[in-house]
Design a protein around this motif. Structure first.
Motif, mmCIF file in Angstrom:
data_model
loop_
_atom_site.group_PDB
_atom_site.id
_atom_site.type_symbol
_atom_site.label_atom_id
_atom_site.label_comp_id
_atom_site.label_asym_id
_atom_site.label_seq_id
_atom_site.Cartn_x
_atom_site.Cartn_y
_atom_site.Cartn_z
ATOM 1 N N UNK A 8 0.862 -1.176 0.000
ATOM 2 C CA UNK A 8 0.000 0.000 0.000
ATOM 3 C C UNK A 8 0.900 1.228 0.000
ATOM 4 N N UNK A 9 0.777 2.071 -1.032
ATOM 5 C CA UNK A 9 1.591 3.284 -1.158
ATOM 6 C C UNK A 9 0.673 4.485 -0.976
ATOM 7 N N UNK A 10 0.927 5.307 0.041
ATOM 8 C CA UNK A 10 0.114 6.504 0.265
ATOM 9 C C UNK A 10 1.016 7.723 0.434
ATOM 10 N N UNK A 24 -1.621 -1.349 -4.060
ATOM 11 C CA UNK A 24 -2.692 -0.371 -3.914
ATOM 12 C C UNK A 24 -2.058 0.992 -3.720
ATOM 13 N N UNK A 25 -2.376 1.930 -4.626
ATOM 14 C CA UNK A 25 -1.869 3.297 -4.525
ATOM 15 C C UNK A 25 -2.994 4.142 -3.936
ATOM 16 N N UNK A 26 -2.791 4.610 -2.707
ATOM 17 C CA UNK A 26 -3.810 5.368 -1.988
ATOM 18 C C UNK A 26 -4.048 6.754 -2.567
ATOM 19 N N UNK A 27 -5.037 7.463 -2.010
ATOM 20 C CA UNK A 27 -5.418 8.797 -2.494
ATOM 21 C C UNK A 27 -4.267 9.787 -2.496
ATOM 22 N N UNK A 28 -3.352 9.658 -1.551
ATOM 23 C CA UNK A 28 -2.216 10.573 -1.465
ATOM 24 C C UNK A 28 -0.957 9.959 -2.073
ATOM 25 N N UNK A 43 -5.845 4.761 -6.601
ATOM 26 C CA UNK A 43 -6.702 5.811 -6.064
ATOM 27 C C UNK A 43 -5.993 7.154 -6.147
ATOM 28 N N UNK A 44 -4.680 7.109 -6.328
ATOM 29 C CA UNK A 44 -3.855 8.309 -6.420
ATOM 30 C C UNK A 44 -3.348 8.486 -7.840
ATOM 31 N N UNK A 58 -9.773 3.835 -9.580
ATOM 32 C CA UNK A 58 -10.916 4.397 -8.853
ATOM 33 C C UNK A 58 -11.212 5.807 -9.381
ATOM 34 N N UNK A 59 -12.299 6.412 -8.918
ATOM 35 C CA UNK A 59 -12.755 7.705 -9.444
ATOM 36 C C UNK A 59 -11.729 8.827 -9.244
ATOM 37 N N UNK A 60 -10.947 8.781 -8.185
ATOM 38 C CA UNK A 60 -9.928 9.816 -7.940
ATOM 39 C C UNK A 60 -8.567 9.428 -8.522
ATOM 40 N N UNK A 61 -8.468 8.250 -9.125
ATOM 41 C CA UNK A 61 -7.189 7.753 -9.618
ATOM 42 C C UNK A 61 -6.820 8.294 -10.987
#
Length: 64
Positions: A8-10, A24-28, A43-44, A58-61
């Protein structure tokens, strides 16, 4: 970096990632480099070449 577990990368990451499972690439999260994995969830932001059996943006990705 070669992994056999989920990642998980944030935050910021620059380099090559090889994984036999999920990334998984987080929102940040911002990954700059090549990504090889079984499953990628964005996501990012991912900037680079992707090789994966499944990619979910995802929608913000964003992928470049």
């Amino acid at each position: 970096m070669t992994l056999s577990c989920n990642l998980y990368v944030d935050g910021d990451f620059e380099g090559t990632i090889n994984s036999k499972s999920e990334i998984n690439v987080g929102k940040h999260g911002h990954v700059k480099g090549d990504v090889t994995t079984k499953r990628l969830v964005v996501q990012g932001f991912v900037e680079g070449n992707i090789s994966a059996e499944r990619v979910e943006i995802k929608s913000a990705g964003h992928v470049s």
